[in-house]
Design an enzyme around this catalytic site. Structure first.
Site, short mmCIF file in Angstrom:
data_model
loop_
_atom_site.label_atom_id
_atom_site.label_comp_id
_atom_site.label_asym_id
_atom_site.label_seq_id
_atom_site.Cartn_x
_atom_site.Cartn_y
_atom_site.Cartn_z
CB THR A 12 2.99 5.87 4.58
OG1 THR A 12 3.20 6.99 4.85
CG2 THR A 12 2.12 5.61 3.44
CB ILE A 13 5.36 1.08 4.05
CG1 ILE A 13 5.27 2.13 2.66
CG2 ILE A 13 5.33 -0.46 3.56
CD1 ILE A 13 4.21 2.01 1.54
CB SER A 139 10.45 1.97 -4.89
OG SER A 139 10.29 1.82 -6.45
CB CYS A 140 5.25 2.78 -4.92
SG CYS A 140 6.17 4.51 -4.85
CB ALA A 195 15.72 2.02 -16.10
CG HIS A 220 3.98 7.62 -8.14
ND1 HIS A 220 4.50 8.61 -7.91
CD2 HIS A 220 4.24 6.51 -7.45
CE1 HIS A 220 5.11 8.29 -6.65
NE2 HIS A 220 5.05 7.20 -6.46
CD GLN A 300 1.13 7.72 -3.26
OE1 GLN A 300 0.82 7.86 -4.51
NE2 GLN A 300 0.69 8.58 -2.39
#
Ligand code: NAD
Length: 335
Positions: A12-13, A139-140, A195, A220, A300
């Protein structure tokens, strides 16, 4: 001389980063890898030249009639840098290969932060990656948060950020797992790790996150509340977001009532409906009782692609932050 880029893991990426690299004039793809002789391997072989990610699989590709040019070790010999797009945690296992070959490497957000010298998000900390050998593009979800918080950090004194992530359960191609009819607290024990990941690129931001998975594959969604000292002008926030190419404002009035409509727009707008930008709902931006509210959606599969290109430029000192982001934006059609 163009920087020679290998893509380890044409999924995918990986396929998106390969296409984005091939649009740049200062870097080029020298090959991609796959572990199995599937349809993606066949496409990778035709487009970029295929190498076996696992050396003893060369015969499996040959038996399937897919041309394979060698192994990952052969590919690394041709490369200045490898963008590791293998599944989460596999990148760390691949790292010794890169060290042995003496090539720089970019890892993705599925890896722990300590896999690299620095975690990276273009708006947040481009300069930290300058000249580095091992960089992790966050990350996304973290990229989506880091972009808006970088902008707000430059405008205001942020006291505390609370963000809830409503996450697509899997990517659209996935058929082995999913969540058909439920909402899954993930993690159940809060706060979520996101976070801490944001703090790898924005260490001064006081942020806490929660996350839930829902049965959708498209995007997302983030609900963000930022406590800010003093007065906040909603108009100023909107115009600053409007000026930033990596943020795209959407409006309910124009029919953008859900992520389904944003993706419907993107289907007309981009190859593979890749939305490289944060999709922020204009009407959601509101300041109430000392807190700034924002709702955004994140595609994403696409959002980390421009950051991978910027990371390559930073690592080879090809351009400064503004120049690199401008070039990446122009070539990927981010306007
Ligand atoms: P994917 O499963 O779509 O692709 C991974 C590819 O790596 C596959 O083509 C697979 O054949 C290959 N692979 C498997 N084992 C390998 C190995 N040992 N060496 C090299 N390649 C191997 O995964 P993806 O969604 O593209 O995710 C890749 C990375 O990007 C992960 O770290 C993930 O957390 C991160 N990421 C994913 C998304 C997303 O939403 N898909 C978003 C941002 C970041």
């Amino acid at each position: 001389m163009k920087v020679k880029v290998a893509i380890n893991g044409y999924g995918t990426i990986g396929k998106r980063v390969a296409d984005a690299v091939s649009l740049q004039d200062d870097m080029e793809v020298v090959g991609v890898t796959k572990t199995k002789p599937d349809f993606e391997a066949r496409m990778g072989a035709e487009k970029y030249g295929l190498y076996a990610a696992i050396p003893d699989r060369v015969k499996a590709f040959e038996d399937a009639g897919i041309e394979v040019k060698g192994t990952i070790e052969d590919l690394l010999e041709k490369a200045d840098i490898v963008v590791d797009c293998s599944p989460g945690k596999v990148g760390a296992e691949n790292k010794p290969l890169y060290e042995k070959a003496g090539v720089k490497a970019i890892f993705q957000g599925g890896e722990k932060a300590h896999v690299a010298e620095v975690s990276f998000s273009s708006l947040a900390n481009y300069d930290d990656a300058v000249g580095k050998s091992f960089v992790r593009v966050v990350s996304c979800n973290t990229t989506g948060l880091a972009r808006v918080l970088s902008i707000l950090r430059d405008m205001y004194e942020l006291r505390k950020v609370r963000a809830t992530m409503i996450r697509r359960v899997v990517d659209p191609k996935e058929d082995k797992k999913g969540l058909v009819n439920g909402i899954m607290p993930d993690p159940v024990k809060l706060p979520s790790h996101h976070a801490e990941d944001v703090k790898t690129v924005l260490p001064d931001v006081n942020i806490v996150t929660t996350a839930f998975k829902v049965p959708t594959t498209l995007m997302h969604l983030h609900s963000i509340a930022v406590e800010i000292d003093g007065n906040v002008s909603v108009d100023d926030v909107i115009s600053r977001f409007d000026e930033e190419p990596r943020i795209m404002l959407f409006s309910k009035e124009e029919g953008f009532t859900s992520t389904a409509k944003i993706i419907e727009f993107a289907r007309e707008y981009r190859l593979r409906y890749d939305l490289f930008e944060n999709a922020v709902w204009r009407e959601s931006i509101n300041f109430h009782d000392g807190e700034l509210y924002i709702t955004q959606a994140i595609h994403q599969e696409a959002i980390v692609v421009p950051e991978n290109i910027d990371a390559i430029r930073a690592m080879f000192e090809l351009a400064d932050k503004q120049e690199s982001m401008k070039k990446t934006n122009r070539t990927l059609g981010i306007a």
